[in-house]
Design a protein around this motif. Structure first.
Motif, PDB file in Angstrom:
ATOM      1  N   LEU A   1       0.744  -1.364   0.140  1.00  5.57           N
ATOM      2  CA  LEU A   1       0.109   0.094  -0.095  1.00  5.57           C
ATOM      3  C   LEU A   1       0.855   1.240   0.116  1.00  5.57           C
ATOM      4  N   ASP A   2       2.004   1.218   0.816  1.00  4.87           N
ATOM      5  CA  ASP A   2       2.808   2.188   0.736  1.00  4.87           C
ATOM      6  C   ASP A   2       3.361   2.714  -0.693  1.00  4.87           C
ATOM      7  N   ARG A   3       3.731   1.673  -1.439  1.00  4.75           N
ATOM      8  CA  ARG A   3       4.209   1.704  -2.867  1.00  4.75           C
ATOM      9  C   ARG A   3       3.304   2.119  -3.743  1.00  4.75           C
ATOM     10  N   PHE A   4       1.916   1.765  -3.436  1.00  5.44           N
ATOM     11  CA  PHE A   4       0.753   1.968  -4.370  1.00  5.44           C
ATOM     12  C   PHE A   4       0.418   3.551  -4.284  1.00  5.44           C
ATOM     13  N   PHE A   5       0.446   3.862  -3.171  1.00  8.94           N
ATOM     14  CA  PHE A   5       0.283   5.354  -2.717  1.00  8.94           C
ATOM     15  C   PHE A   5       1.431   6.272  -3.054  1.00  8.94           C
ATOM     16  N   ASP A   6       2.759   5.740  -3.104  1.00 12.47           N
ATOM     17  CA  ASP A   6       3.721   6.785  -3.625  1.00 12.47           C
ATOM     18  C   ASP A   6       3.388   6.831  -5.261  1.00 12.47           C
ATOM     19  N   GLU A   7       3.316   5.442  -5.883  1.00 11.85           N
ATOM     20  CA  GLU A   7       3.118   5.686  -7.196  1.00 11.85           C
ATOM     21  C   GLU A   7       1.940   6.302  -7.794  1.00 11.85           C
ATOM     22  N   LEU A   8       0.891   6.365  -6.887  1.00 11.38           N
ATOM     23  CA  LEU A   8      -0.459   7.143  -7.125  1.00 11.38           C
ATOM     24  C   LEU A   8      -0.217   8.604  -7.033  1.00 11.38           C
TER      25      LEU A   8
END
Length: 79
Positions: free
Chosen positions: A13-20
């Protein structure tokens, strides 16, 4: 090239939010706000949640494709 380690749900989720966040900053094609932020937290809007649900299977397929390439590259060939 080494295979990337499995991510924990929090790391994912951290990676997803960073990419988002980066996508939202750099991509004017998206006409709606996907992420809402206040001083305490960052969360998806309804549109952002729908976007995430549509993209999540694609991210899984991308990870599978990367793993397949890495497995092929890691296996020794020849004699």
């Amino acid at each position: 090239m080494a295979e990337s380690p499995r991510l924990t749900p929090v790391e994912y989720l951290d990676r997803f939010f960073d990419e988002l966040r980066e996508e939202v900053r750099s991509n004017p094609r998206l006409a709606a706000r996907l992420v809402q932020r206040n001083t305490m937290r960052l969360f998806l809007t309804d549109v952002g949640d729908a976007f995430y649900r549509r993209c999540k299977p694609l991210l899984g397929e991308l990870q599978d494709a990367e793993n397949a390439v890495n497995e092929t590259a890691i296996k020794p060939t020849g004699l």
